[in-house]
Every structure is written in C-alpha cells, then in structure tokens.
Design an enzyme around this catalytic site. Sequence first.
Site, PDB file in Angstrom:
ATOM      1  N   LYS A 100     -13.950  -7.296  12.209  1.00  0.00           N
ATOM      2  CA  LYS A 100     -14.921  -7.318  11.109  1.00  0.00           C
ATOM      3  C   LYS A 100     -16.260  -6.833  11.652  1.00  0.00           C
ATOM      4  O   LYS A 100     -16.516  -6.898  12.842  1.00  0.00           O
ATOM      5  CB  LYS A 100     -15.043  -8.723  10.547  1.00  0.00           C
ATOM      6  CG  LYS A 100     -13.728  -9.191   9.915  1.00  0.00           C
ATOM      7  CD  LYS A 100     -13.945 -10.193   8.823  1.00  0.00           C
ATOM      8  CE  LYS A 100     -12.636 -10.677   8.219  1.00  0.00           C
ATOM      9  NZ  LYS A 100     -12.110  -9.808   7.162  1.00  0.00           N
ATOM     10  N   LYS A 140       0.856  -1.198   0.000  1.00  0.00           N
ATOM     11  CA  LYS A 140       0.000   0.000   0.000  1.00  0.00           C
ATOM     12  C   LYS A 140       0.888   1.243   0.000  1.00  0.00           C
ATOM     13  O   LYS A 140       1.817   1.341   0.797  1.00  0.00           O
ATOM     14  CB  LYS A 140      -0.923   0.010   1.227  1.00  0.00           C
ATOM     15  CG  LYS A 140      -2.007  -1.077   1.185  1.00  0.00           C
ATOM     16  CD  LYS A 140      -2.890  -0.983   2.416  1.00  0.00           C
ATOM     17  CE  LYS A 140      -3.793  -2.197   2.556  1.00  0.00           C
ATOM     18  NZ  LYS A 140      -4.977  -2.160   1.719  1.00  0.00           N
ATOM     19  N   HIS A 183      -0.346  -7.839   9.162  1.00  0.00           N
ATOM     20  CA  HIS A 183      -0.574  -6.446   8.749  1.00  0.00           C
ATOM     21  C   HIS A 183      -0.345  -5.457   9.898  1.00  0.00           C
ATOM     22  O   HIS A 183       0.331  -4.449   9.745  1.00  0.00           O
ATOM     23  CB  HIS A 183      -2.006  -6.247   8.251  1.00  0.00           C
ATOM     24  CG  HIS A 183      -2.400  -7.191   7.150  1.00  0.00           C
ATOM     25  ND1 HIS A 183      -1.513  -7.631   6.197  1.00  0.00           N
ATOM     26  CD2 HIS A 183      -3.593  -7.762   6.830  1.00  0.00           C
ATOM     27  CE1 HIS A 183      -2.145  -8.433   5.351  1.00  0.00           C
ATOM     28  NE2 HIS A 183      -3.402  -8.538   5.718  1.00  0.00           N
TER      29      HIS A 183
HETATM   30  C1  BG6 Z   1      -6.495  -9.915   4.374  1.00  0.00           C
HETATM   31  C2  BG6 Z   1      -7.343 -10.645   5.356  1.00  0.00           C
HETATM   32  O1  BG6 Z   1      -5.150 -10.238   4.543  1.00  0.00           O
HETATM   33  O2  BG6 Z   1      -6.671  -8.517   4.550  1.00  0.00           O
HETATM   34  C3  BG6 Z   1      -8.802 -10.250   5.208  1.00  0.00           C
HETATM   35  O3  BG6 Z   1      -7.204 -12.039   5.153  1.00  0.00           O
HETATM   36  C4  BG6 Z   1      -8.968  -8.759   5.280  1.00  0.00           C
HETATM   37  O4  BG6 Z   1      -9.617 -10.878   6.193  1.00  0.00           O
HETATM   38  C5  BG6 Z   1      -7.995  -8.075   4.332  1.00  0.00           C
HETATM   39  O5  BG6 Z   1     -10.303  -8.458   4.901  1.00  0.00           O
HETATM   40  C6  BG6 Z   1      -8.010  -6.589   4.537  1.00  0.00           C
HETATM   41  O6  BG6 Z   1      -7.238  -6.005   3.533  1.00  0.00           O
HETATM   42  P1  BG6 Z   1      -7.519  -4.522   3.061  1.00  0.00           P
HETATM   43  O7  BG6 Z   1      -6.465  -4.261   2.040  1.00  0.00           O
HETATM   44  O8  BG6 Z   1      -8.907  -4.492   2.518  1.00  0.00           O
HETATM   45  O9  BG6 Z   1      -7.371  -3.686   4.291  1.00  0.00           O
END
Ligand code: BG6
Length: 522
Positions: free
Chosen positions: A368, A210, A268
């Site tokens: 979520k 990103k 992440h």
């Molecule tokens: C993924 C997860 O790695 O990242 C998902 O497995 C999540 O559950 C997604 O929805 C979120 O990514 P972004 O780029 O939409 O923030």
Amino acid sequence: MSAQDTMHPVVEATPIDKPYVPPLPKADSCLLVIFGASGDLTKRKLIPALYDLACAGCMHSKFQVLGVARTPMTSEQFRAAMRESAEKSHDAREFTNVCWESFSGNLHYLTGDINDHAFYPEIAKELEKMQANGASTNVLFYVSTQASLAPPIVEGLAKAGLNRNDKGWTRIVLEKPFGRDLKSAHDLNEIVAKAFDEPSVYRIDHYLGKETVQNILVFRFGNSMFEPVWNRNYISYVEITASESLGVESRAGFYEETGALRDMVANHLLQLVTLTAMEPPVAFDAESVREEKVQVLRAIRPMTVEEVAKRTVRGQYGPGTIDGADVHGYRQEPGVNPKSNTETFAAVEFYIDNWRWAGVPFFVRTGKRLPRQRTEVRVHFRRTPQALFSRTADEDVEPNVITLRIQPNEGISMRFGAKRPGPQMRTSSVKMDFDYSSAFGTDTPVAYETLLLDAMRGDATLFTRRDEVEAEWKIITPIEEAWAQIPPPAFPNYAAGSDGPDAANDLISGDHRHWHPFQSGR
Ligand code: BG6
C-alpha cells in the site's frame, strides 16, 4: 460467468467499429443474505455490483437482499447509506435515479449480533416473512465479515437449520481471508463441511473474477505459440506486482489483524502464480481447472526460518507524498496502533519444484502507498545463447518480456529486439501491445459482478476449493511463523509514494534482474 461463456466468444483483437457487448446471462432467483452489511466491502463492492447487474437486467424478479449487521439501522437508512456509496462508486457504471429506485426496493436490513446464536432464528423468521411477500426460496448467504466471525456465522446458520432448505437451493459465499493460518483455515473448513456440501461452498477470491486474470488462461491455452516456451528452458524469472497508491483507508481494524501477506499474497498473488504456472487442464470446468491450480500450490517449496529471512521482505509505510499530496504514515492512520508492526508491504521469492519450473524464481510483491496502482505479471525470458550483436556500440537488445497487465490499462505486451533503421547494425528493444479497451471497445465487467452472478447461477469455476485454500496457507503460515520469530525491520522502512523498502530491490537483484520501476509507463 460460466466457463463456457468466457471461452466461446470470438473477437478480433484489432480495433473494431462496434463495441463488443457480451450477452449477459440471467441469475437464478435468489434471496441474498449479506453478513457484515454495514461494512466497507458491502458498500464499496457488493451493492454497486448488484446494482449494475440489476440495471443490466440480469436479476430475477424474485431477487431480494437482506443485509445483516450489528450497527443499528432501519431498512430505509440502509438503502440511503447504500445509495450514497453506489452513487460515488466507480464500480457502478452509470448511476441513475430510475435504476436505483427500482433496485433499492429490494434491499432490507436486520440489526443483530452475529456472535449470538439466538439471533439466527430471528434471521429465519425474517426470511420467511420476505418469502411470504414474494422473495425467492433459493438462499445465498454471503459472509463479508472479518475472518474470525465466519465460524460463529456458519455454526449459527446450522443451529437454526438455515443451512438446509427443502424449498430451493442454499449456498454460502465466504470472503477472503479464509482463516488466518493453516490451522484456522482447516478448522473453518471442517465447520463449513459439517453444515454445507462442498459444491454449495463458494470461497471468493475476487482476483479470479477479473477478466484479465481469466485471460491468462486464454493467452496460455488458447494459443499454440506460447506454451512450448513457457517453462524453465526459456523463462529466467517471473515478476508479479500488485501495488496500490491507497493506504489502509477506513479498514484499520481489519488490516491490523491481517497485514499485506495475509491480505494479498496468501490469496490474490498466489492465484496469479498458479494461473501463470499451471499445466493445461483437461477441460475448462471447475474441477479440472482447480485441480491443476492445486498442483502448483503443492509444488511451491515451503520455507524454513532461514529461508524466510533470505527470501522475504516486509515493509511498512511512513509519511510521504502521493500524487503531490502529503499523506500520513501507517502508524498515524486512524485506528492503527502507533507502535504497530503490521506490514503494509510484502515481497517473496517462491520456487515451484516441478519439471516445468525447477530453478525459476517467482518474485511477488505487494504494498500500500506505493507510487501507483498496478497489477501485472511479467514473464522474463532468458537471453539468447549467443550475444550476436553485442559488438556493436549501440547494442541494446534486452531479453524478451511478456507482460500480462491485470490492471489498469488492461492488456498484454511483448518486448523484443529490433534493428534500428540505418546503415549500421544498431539494435533496440521494442514493444508489441494488445490493449483491451481499444481491441474490444467496452469496459470489462467488474470482478464482483462476475462472481456474484456465478454464485447465483451455481458455477464454481472461479472460486477456490477447500484443498486449494489449505494449500495456500501451507505456503504462507511458515512465513508468518518465521516473521513472528525474527524481529521485524525498524518500521516504517519506506516512505509513502516511494518504491517500497530497499530490501525488496536486494531480494530480486542479481543476474541482471530488477523490479519493473513504477516510474516507467507500461
Ligand atoms: C482486497 C484487499 O482483497 O483487495 C484490499 O483486502 C486490497 O486490501 C484489494 O485493496 C485490492 O483489490 P483490487 O481489485 O483493487 O486490486
């Protein structure tokens, strides 16, 4: 995108007349083999990203894709399924028949059981056939399956000799989660190391692709004014949020095995912590950047069971309302065990035991079915040593906050105190804002485009190193183990569309701290 490409362009951060369009590098020639080609990630992310790159002219003429999965399908059916998702995807910037027709001719599909070693010689034959018809001899394997299938794939490739290639390069991209705990990640690393050299291994964490995540480094190390105050002497705490309004969607099978801690925090969110906390690297290249990130992970204090009970919160959404629409609870989602104890929300208080950060809590939360999608890092500064204006009735100077907005409304803002106009000394908090789209006038590239292009070009800066993923699991595994010992709270413990479990507010509260509310704007 190579490190150099990311860093060099000089662009004014004030509104400009012409959109800034960065020069697009070209990928090496490559035959991309996607394991898990009938899965969600291929449809939602990989194919739209490849389609965009192809339309932008980044692909070599010998670029071809072989999708591999168990679902029986012909290449024609695979193309039709991919077309449908690329057309719908917000990630494919502009869908046109002309572009699709020229791109989709490169898509092929092979049905087979990736657990069966006898399938790999078939893959080898298919690759030879494609190469005889003009496909590249450089091969990029992309493992986009659930974590438990990665070892049989790597072993299958090695057994069939597909890990070595005397006609070009061979690389492998491994999707997250890389293993499901320290032991499985270590074991997988061992299996991978037997088959591939470390420089050929690309462990993906799409957050690193990103633009705004990469910009954390530019913000910190491309400016001289922030770094002197970026430490425990000035910063009181750091708050990192990655919330989604979406539920588990069609991924119940994967999610039931994974949960929010493994799915988001183990990779992440820890990556966001490392980029926010790392020391300046000696150079902007793969080894130097990754070295400093690993140092942060090593300094994160591992937790005892007692600490896990105090410094972590897990949650699971029940039925509720999102954007005015009623939605199911997690346990009612198709494919989810009606008694599931999988967490869809996790919050953790981390401490980094080094000179820069001793005593500064890093609060991270993800979930979520929260009210909105928002990923951001908020750096909260200490109060001024003396409350000079506090005797005035309207005193409202909050401590400074720098917010790095990862998505949406990509940008950076800074909150500071100002005198309100008028004869009296009245103060207020105001904000200075940098907004990507108005400053640069163009859409930022989608993370998967950047990462796929980097893997095809052989630039590993934005991928995680072997010791880095193990360091991540060293932090997360004790939490998972403690959670297995401590009975979970009575799930569901937050309604879809609410701000998450109350316990998450208790985790951060004290010393005037609170999570940035979802209801407020930026
Ligand atoms: C993924 C997860 O790695 O990242 C998902 O497995 C999540 O559950 C997604 O929805 C979120 O990514 P972004 O780029 O939409 O923030």
